[in-house]
Write a protein that holds these residues in place. Structure first.
Motif: not given
Length: 308
Positions: A20-48
Motif C-alpha cells: 500500500y502506497v501513498d504520496l504527499k506532493t507539491t500539488g496537482f499539476k503534471k510537474d508535481a513532486q513528492a515530499c513524502q513517501i508512505g508505504s506498508c506491507c503486512e507488518d512492514e512500514e516505510f516513510t521518508c
C-alpha cells in the motif's frame, strides 16, 4: 456494505504481494513532486520526507500543511528531516525489494495521480527499470470502490479514503491527507476489513490490476493519438485513440486513400473484426478523415511549387 463474497472458496492468493502506497506532493499539476513517501506491507512500514525543488501550490498546502522555504520542508511550522530525492527513492525501492519480497503490486487510492509522479521521479533518477522488475503492476482502490459500491454515491457520500473509513466504522488515527504513511495504513485497513467481511476477494482485486506494461502501452497510445491529431486536426480525441488502438496510423490512412480513395477509407474504418466495428461506421467521422487527408495531400503537392 453488503457482503458479496461469503464463500471461502472465493479467496485466492494474489500472484504478487500487496504493498500500500501513498504520496504527499507539491500539488496537482503534471510537474508535481513528492515530499513524502508512505508505504506498508503486512507488518512492514516505510516513510521518508524529501524537499521538493519546486514551490508548493497553495491548494496543496491548504490540504496537507506542507510547505518549503530555502530547501527546508515544513508541516504546520515544524521542520521535517528530509533526504535527498535520489536517496529517498532508492530507499523506497530497497523497501519493496528487501522487506516486501521484490515481487509486488502497488495498491493506491487514485493511481492516475500517484503513479505518474512515482514513474517520473524514478525515470529522472535512472531507477525506472529496476522499479519495473520489482513492481508487477498496480490496483486502484478508488476505481474499485466506485464500481463495486455505487450505492455510496447514491447515498450522497464520496469515495475519499477517510470517508470510506467512516462509512464502514473504522476510525482513522490521523487524517489521511496529512501523512502518507497514515494514508497507506488506513488504505490497508480498509481493504483488509472488506476482505475479512467477504465484501471483496482476490478475484475482485485482480479485476482492477493493471500491469506496468499495460499502463505503458496505454500511455504510448495516448501520445500516438496526440501525434495523429496534429496530422489530422478535425479528428476528435476519441476517434484518434480508436484509430491508434486499431493499429491504424496516419500513413496507413494516407496510403489507403491514395490507392483506393474514399471507398478504401470507408472500408478500412467500418469493417468488422471479430464481430466489432474496427473504428466507426459514422459517415460524419469518416468524412472528416477524408477531408483531412485531402487537405494534407493538397499541402504536400503545393509545397514543392511554392519553394520554386
Amino acid at each position: 456494505m453488503a457482503s458479496r463474497y461469503q464463500s471461502e472458496g472465493n479467496v485466492q492468493a494474489m500472484p504478487s504481494k500487496l504493498v500500500y502506497v501513498d504520496l504527499k506532493t507539491t500539488g496537482f499539476k503534471k510537474d508535481a513532486q513528492a515530499c513524502q513517501i508512505g508505504s506498508c506491507c503486512e507488518d512492514e512500514e516505510f516513510t521518508c520526507y524529501t524537499c521538493p525543488t519546486i514551490e508548493f501550490e497553495l491548494q496543496a498546502t491548504y490540504k496537507t500543511y506542507f510547505y518549503s522555504n530555502e530547501g527546508v520542508l515544513y508541516q504546520e511550522g515544524r521542520i521535517l528531516e528530509t533526504l535527498p530525492m535520489s536517496e529517498a527513492w532508492e530507499r523506497f525501492l530497497r523497501f519493496l525489494e528487501e522487506k516486501c519480497g521484490g515481487n509486488v503490486t502497488l495498491v493506491m487510492h487514485r493511481d492516475a495521480y500517484h503513479l505518474p509522479i512515482i514513474k517520473r521521479h524514478l525515470k529522472e533518477l535512472g531507477l525506472l527499470e529496476k522499479f519495473s522488475v520489482i513492481c508487477k503492476g498496480v490496483i486502484d482502490t478508488l476505481q474499485l470502490f466506485r464500481k463495486e459500491y455505487p450505492q455510496i454515491k447514491e447515498e450522497g457520500r464520496g469515495y475519499e479514503l477517510d470517508e470510506l473509513l467512516s462509512i464502514i466504522g473504522l476510525e482513522e488515527t490521523k487524517p489521511s491527507e496529512l501523512d502518507a504513511l497514515v494514508a497507506a495504513k488506513n488504505l490497508k485497513e480498509l481493504v483488509d476489513h472488506e476482505i475479512s467481511q467477504g465484501n471483496i476477494d482476490s478475484y475482485v482485486l485482480n479485476n482492477y490490476f493493471k500491469s506496468l506494461t499495460y499502463i505503458q502501452e496505454a500511455e504510448n497510445a495516448k501520445e500516438d493519438a496526440k501525434i495523429l491529431k496534429t496530422e489530422m486536426p478535425s479528428l476528435s480525441k476519441e476517434t484518434a485513440e480508436k484509430l491508434v488502438g486499431a493499429g491504424i496510423s496516419y500513413y496507413l490512412l494516407l496510403s489507403t486513400y491514395n490507392e483506393a480513395g474514399e471507398s478504401g477509407i470507408r472500408s478500412l474504418l467500418s469493417e468488422e473484426v471479430n464481430g466489432q466495428v474496427r473504428v466507426t461506421k459514422s459517415s460524419m467521422v469518416i468524412r472528416k478523415n477524408i477531408y483531412d487527408l485531402q487537405n494534407r495531400i493538397k499541402t504536400e503537392v503545393s509545397s514543392p511549387l511554392e519553394e520554386q
